[in-house]
Enzyme design. Structure first.
Site, mmCIF file in Angstrom:
data_model
loop_
_atom_site.group_PDB
_atom_site.id
_atom_site.type_symbol
_atom_site.label_atom_id
_atom_site.label_comp_id
_atom_site.label_asym_id
_atom_site.label_seq_id
_atom_site.Cartn_x
_atom_site.Cartn_y
_atom_site.Cartn_z
ATOM 1 N N GLY A 75 0.802 -1.213 0.000
ATOM 2 C CA GLY A 75 0.000 0.000 0.000
ATOM 3 C C GLY A 75 0.838 1.267 0.000
ATOM 4 O O GLY A 75 0.508 2.244 -0.684
ATOM 5 N N GLN A 98 -7.647 0.023 3.842
ATOM 6 C CA GLN A 98 -8.503 -0.550 4.891
ATOM 7 C C GLN A 98 -9.861 -1.004 4.364
ATOM 8 O O GLN A 98 -10.585 -1.713 5.053
ATOM 9 C CB GLN A 98 -8.724 0.476 6.008
ATOM 10 C CG GLN A 98 -7.490 0.751 6.858
ATOM 11 C CD GLN A 98 -7.063 -0.427 7.726
ATOM 12 O OE1 GLN A 98 -7.880 -1.286 8.079
ATOM 13 N NE2 GLN A 98 -5.793 -0.500 8.053
ATOM 14 N N CYS A 106 2.192 2.457 15.547
ATOM 15 C CA CYS A 106 3.006 2.393 14.332
ATOM 16 C C CYS A 106 3.803 3.670 14.057
ATOM 17 O O CYS A 106 4.409 3.824 13.024
ATOM 18 C CB CYS A 106 2.207 1.967 13.093
ATOM 19 S SG CYS A 106 1.117 3.200 12.405
HETATM 20 C C1 LIG Z 1 -1.549 -0.400 6.203
HETATM 21 C C2 LIG Z 1 -1.901 0.824 5.475
HETATM 22 C C3 LIG Z 1 -1.068 1.366 4.477
HETATM 23 C C4 LIG Z 1 0.273 0.772 4.146
HETATM 24 O O1 LIG Z 1 0.174 -0.459 3.466
HETATM 25 P P1 LIG Z 1 1.467 -1.410 3.415
HETATM 26 O O2 LIG Z 1 1.068 -2.522 2.485
HETATM 27 O O3 LIG Z 1 1.716 -1.876 4.806
HETATM 28 O O4 LIG Z 1 2.579 -0.599 2.845
HETATM 29 C C5 LIG Z 1 -1.499 2.489 3.816
HETATM 30 N N1 LIG Z 1 -2.677 3.077 4.087
HETATM 31 C C6 LIG Z 1 -3.503 2.589 5.044
HETATM 32 C C7 LIG Z 1 -4.810 3.256 5.287
HETATM 33 C C8 LIG Z 1 -3.148 1.458 5.766
HETATM 34 O O5 LIG Z 1 -3.965 1.003 6.716
#
Ligand SMILES: *Cc1c(COP(=O)(O)O)cnc(C)c1O
Length: 394
Positions: free
Chosen positions: A72, A180, A326
């Site tokens: 993400g 999410q 985090c």
């Molecule tokens: C977890 C998350 C990310 C990051 O995704 P990764 O695959 O861990 O890099 C970005 N945006 C939101 C809203 C998230 O919850």
């Protein structure tokens, strides 16, 4: 320890056994490189394509508009940076919200150093984007609106369709961080006028390190990783075939179970909310009461420190997270909780519990029993609470 309750599914999820089974052959007998010409690799090329189709179908998109990434964060970086570069001759103004994930906010910080101007739109006390403020913020040089689909801390689901309509009306591109939401709740990129969308497998029982960026046909975005011709020459690098297969399998399961899971998960969520509100005084539910992710519960408890709460829950075998989760041990309260108007001291006493389809009402009973005792204990050690009780007893 006889009890283990994992309530941190917004941080990451377990990989479903079916997903692992689907991935395994692509580490061993089908290890070929999808770009190779021989027949041995054709199976891998097909597997990648099948996953891409499943993912495209899940949001009613064209298969050619799905570009795999390493998660993400990469998808968010790509969407913002490449849009900024491609459209800067039109303008250097970007609109986002105050409650985005750091993958968006820190990318915006970077873009500011490149001469872009960012406007951060307010949310209301429920965490819903202020559409009036969004309209006011639009300028002739606005090139992009990026607003998350659903918030990772407080679970509020945004009026994405309305935001998409406003963007379209003004000829501005619309990106949404749907990490999410994807696979959790229904998404339709056409109906919602979404031009770009980020998602990640590990938030929906898929493996870590694989995600995608949806890029609507016609956008001029450049390649983010330079090299080979993979992903229609837009994202170089040998495909993460096991990851992609795992992602596709996880999405396929998520979509087939979505209706039932949304129903049952929301029921357990509301049961948890209700029990906490009954059992623990001086608490506040954060996020929208109904327009929220089916798996998200976020509370602030007055006169309590979130970090202490987490440690004591951990000793009971309960995994949850607090308002500053985090963020590298930082003691600043979460920007999301501040954006919905919580004072610092209330934001500090916040707890996020995110369920999975496996979470039961028995788990909830156990958690609320432990939580009630822990909050009581922490409050009994708080001089502020003592003063407050004294004042209120007269
Ligand atoms: C977890 C998350 C990310 C990051 O995704 P990764 O695959 O861990 O890099 C970005 N945006 C939101 C809203 C998230 O919850």
């Amino acid at each position: 320890m006889n009890h283990f309750v994992y309530l941190d599914n917004a941080a990451t999820t377990s990989v479903r056994p079916e997903v692992v089974d689907a991935m395994l052959p692509f580490f061993t007998e089908n290890f070929g490189n999808p770009s190779s010409v021989y027949d041995f690799a054709a199976k891998n090329k097909k597997a990648v394509n099948d996953s891409r189709q499943i993912i495209a179908d899940a949001m009613h998109a064209d298969i050619r508009d799905v570009y795999f990434t390493a998660g993400g964060s990469e998808a968010d970086n790509w969407a913002l940076i490449a849009t900024a570069e491609a459209y800067e001759s039109k303008g250097k103004h970007i609109i986002t919200s105050k409650i985005e994930h750091h993958a968006i906010l820190h990318t915006c910080d970077y873009l500011k150093t490149r001469g872009f101007e960012i406007t951060y739109i307010d949310v209301d006390e429920n965490g819903t984007l202020r559409l009036d403020r969004l309209r006011e913020a639009i300028r002739p040089d606005t090139i992009l609106i990026s607003v998350m689909f659903a918030n990772n801390e407080i679970g509020t689901v945004q009026p994405v369709k309305e935001i998409g309509a406003i963007a379209k009306e003004h000829g501005i591109l619309f990106h949404t961080d749907a990490v999410q939401a994807f696979g959790q709740i229904p998404i339709d990129v056409d109906e919602m006028n979404i031009d770009m969308l980020s998602a990640s497998a590990h938030k929906l029982h898929g493996p870590k390190g694989i995600g995608f960026l949806y890029i609507r046909k016609g956008l001029k975005l450049r390649s983010f990783i330079h090299g080979g011709a993979q992903e229609r020459k837009r994202r170089a690098g040998t495909e993460n075939v096991p990851g992609i297969v795992g992602f596709g399998t996880a999405v396929s399961i998520a979509v087939s179970e979505m209706e039932e899971r949304v129903r049952s998960e929301s029921e357990v969520r509301d049961y948890l909310i209700e029990k906490i509100e009954k059992a623990i005084p001086y608490c506040r539910l954060n996020g929208h009461r109904t327009k929220r992710l089916p798996n998200n519960v976020n509370f602030s408890f007055q006169f309590v420190e979130g970090e202490s709460l987490l440690i004591m829950l951990d000793m009971e075998g309960i995994c949850a997270s607090s308002g500053s989760a985090c963020t590298s041990g930082s003691l600043d309260p979460s920007h999301v909780l501040l954006a919905i108007g919580l004072p610092h001291e209330i934001a500090h006493g916040s707890l996020r519990m995110t369920l999975s389809g496996e979470t039961t009402k028995e788990d909830v009973d156990f958690v609320v029993e432990k939580l009630t005792g822990i909050v009581e204990k922490l409050r009994s050690m708080s001089p502020l609470y003592e003063d407050f009780i004294k004042k209120n007893s007269h």
